[in-house]
Design an enzyme around this catalytic site. Sequence first.
Site, short mmCIF file in Angstrom:
data_model
loop_
_atom_site.label_atom_id
_atom_site.label_comp_id
_atom_site.label_asym_id
_atom_site.label_seq_id
_atom_site.Cartn_x
_atom_site.Cartn_y
_atom_site.Cartn_z
N LYS A 77 0.86 -1.19 0.00
CA LYS A 77 0.00 0.00 0.00
C LYS A 77 0.89 1.23 0.00
O LYS A 77 1.94 1.24 0.66
CB LYS A 77 -0.87 0.02 1.28
CG LYS A 77 -2.07 0.93 1.17
CD LYS A 77 -3.16 0.21 0.42
CE LYS A 77 -4.44 0.94 0.34
NZ LYS A 77 -5.48 0.10 -0.28
N GLY A 177 -26.23 0.87 -0.02
CA GLY A 177 -25.31 1.52 -0.94
C GLY A 177 -25.68 1.15 -2.36
O GLY A 177 -25.88 -0.04 -2.67
N GLY A 179 -23.85 2.29 -5.22
CA GLY A 179 -22.76 2.75 -6.09
C GLY A 179 -22.29 1.58 -6.92
O GLY A 179 -23.05 0.66 -7.23
N VAL A 181 -20.48 -1.08 -6.38
CA VAL A 181 -20.66 -2.45 -5.87
C VAL A 181 -22.15 -2.78 -5.68
O VAL A 181 -22.63 -3.82 -6.13
CB VAL A 181 -19.90 -2.64 -4.52
CG1 VAL A 181 -20.16 -4.02 -3.95
CG2 VAL A 181 -18.41 -2.41 -4.71
N GLY A 182 -22.88 -1.88 -5.03
CA GLY A 182 -24.28 -2.15 -4.68
C GLY A 182 -25.18 -2.33 -5.90
O GLY A 182 -25.94 -3.30 -5.98
P1 NAD Z 1 -19.30 4.09 -4.54
O1 NAD Z 1 -18.77 5.41 -4.10
O2 NAD Z 1 -19.46 3.81 -6.00
O3 NAD Z 1 -20.75 3.85 -3.86
C1 NAD Z 1 -20.98 4.02 -2.51
C2 NAD Z 1 -22.49 4.06 -2.28
O4 NAD Z 1 -22.74 4.08 -0.88
C3 NAD Z 1 -23.19 5.29 -2.85
O5 NAD Z 1 -24.44 4.90 -3.37
C4 NAD Z 1 -23.38 6.19 -1.63
O6 NAD Z 1 -24.49 7.08 -1.77
C5 NAD Z 1 -23.66 5.14 -0.58
N1 NAD Z 1 -23.44 5.56 0.80
C6 NAD Z 1 -22.46 6.32 1.31
N2 NAD Z 1 -22.62 6.45 2.65
C7 NAD Z 1 -23.71 5.72 2.96
C8 NAD Z 1 -24.36 5.42 4.18
N3 NAD Z 1 -23.91 5.89 5.32
N4 NAD Z 1 -25.46 4.63 4.13
C9 NAD Z 1 -25.90 4.14 2.97
N5 NAD Z 1 -25.32 4.38 1.78
C10 NAD Z 1 -24.24 5.17 1.80
O7 NAD Z 1 -18.36 3.01 -3.84
P2 NAD Z 1 -18.15 1.50 -4.27
O8 NAD Z 1 -17.02 1.41 -5.23
O9 NAD Z 1 -19.47 0.90 -4.62
O10 NAD Z 1 -17.60 0.88 -2.92
C11 NAD Z 1 -18.47 0.60 -1.82
C12 NAD Z 1 -17.68 -0.14 -0.76
O11 NAD Z 1 -17.15 -1.35 -1.31
C13 NAD Z 1 -16.48 0.60 -0.19
O12 NAD Z 1 -16.34 0.18 1.15
C14 NAD Z 1 -15.30 0.06 -1.00
O13 NAD Z 1 -14.08 0.17 -0.29
C15 NAD Z 1 -15.72 -1.38 -1.14
N6 NAD Z 1 -15.14 -2.10 -2.28
C16 NAD Z 1 -15.29 -1.64 -3.55
C17 NAD Z 1 -14.78 -2.37 -4.61
C18 NAD Z 1 -14.98 -1.92 -6.03
O14 NAD Z 1 -14.70 -2.72 -6.93
N7 NAD Z 1 -15.49 -0.72 -6.29
C19 NAD Z 1 -14.07 -3.57 -4.37
C20 NAD Z 1 -13.94 -4.03 -3.05
C21 NAD Z 1 -14.49 -3.29 -2.00
#
Ligand code: NAD
Length: 377
Positions: A77, A177, A179, A181-182
């Site tokens: 990292k 969430g 975003g 992932v969700g």
């Molecule tokens: P993103 O920014 O695309 O989406 C995040 C979502 O969470 C958004 O819809 C936001 O409005 C929502 N959000 C934020 N705070 C919130 C809360 N308190 N309650 C409910 N919703 C809330 O992020 P992402 O890339 O989807 O990542 C989400 C999580 O998954 C993070 O913890 C990230 O570290 C982890 N992650 C992501 C990936 C990846 O491939 N993108 C891989 C492994 C882990």
Amino acid sequence: MDNMFGFADELGPAKIIHVYEPAIGLKGILVIDNVARGPSIGGLRIAPDVSANECFRLARAMTLKNAAADLPHGGGKMVIYGDPKMPLQQKQQIVRAAADSLRNEEDYIFGPDMGTNEECMAWVRDEIGRSVGLPEELGGIPLDQLGATGWGLMHATEVALQHLDFDLTEARVAIQGFGSVGKHSARYLHDKGARIVAVNDSRGTVYNQQGLDIEALFELKKLGKSVADFSGGKTLERDAIIAIDCDIWIPAARPDVIHEGNVQQMRTKLIVQGANIPVTEGAEKYLYEHGVLCVPDFIANAGGVICAAMEYKGATEHAAMTTIAEKVAGNTRKVLEISANDGIQPREAAVKMATDRVKKAMALRRWSLFSTAPHFL
Ligand code: NAD
């Protein structure tokens, strides 16, 4: 174990490198934790306040995640100290200088993280040719657009259901969430016949017992609106998602959202962890003791890093998605088997599986604590 850093142990860290270029404001730290399985892959983060200790913990998490995903990579990292929202020109200069200062540090492959993106990885590639998470124009696989992590999550869910008494086609799913992932987890699970009954984002929750229209929610998000603005369901406050009665609950937002103070409200049978560390240790123990199956984050959400490692090898998008499916399903199966056979929590089983893989690779190195053969001198 006694050590010079206060946090080292039998796995690492192998190296800690400080970089400093006061003329342009570059101050950073790279932790290469363990490279027994191959050069480390881990994100380059830009943040004002990350300690060496925290950087080490993030590097260790990557060692375990990459080993758990069975990738030929160790964990590392890097943190650059600064405002992630600094002007783009300044960011470019600092990122390029950081890459240049680590030109010969071939045990570290740069990846995107908080405060950096595909463009930053293109700058690193231009400087030293060693980064993943590139723009498509440079051979990158657009993992967030494809929903690589959601795709893996769907496969983890299918395997976990073999340990429970219901099918995906009967399952009610709630997702925290919406975003990268969700929303893709929602799409892939919906395509397999699951009913997505609730989703939320930072502004609120939408709930419909009959199932939400996922395509319509995608369209709404494209307009920059919140899922709580959706007319095809009942709007609830943001954290109402925690107590939704469902079969599968997917955290895909923030760390520590389920903790000792709210875990008793949960009404689900399976939690597949999309976000990193979404459930505190105490809450995860509570869930285990109450028969709720949890697939740990670094097993279920490894789709992104598998995609990045495949990109580094020059693989196609199709090969990357196939590998994610195979690896995430296989590792979920293995972890849940160890957990069931040894009577331990899935997280403990996952850490054990990953640590064993790292130690086996370490046993093959020239100097090793784990080797049974005499040291080669
Ligand atoms: P993103 O920014 O695309 O989406 C995040 C979502 O969470 C958004 O819809 C936001 O409005 C929502 N959000 C934020 N705070 C919130 C809360 N308190 N309650 C409910 N919703 C809330 O992020 P992402 O890339 O989807 O990542 C989400 C999580 O998954 C993070 O913890 C990230 O570290 C982890 N992650 C992501 C990936 C990846 O491939 N993108 C891989 C492994 C882990």
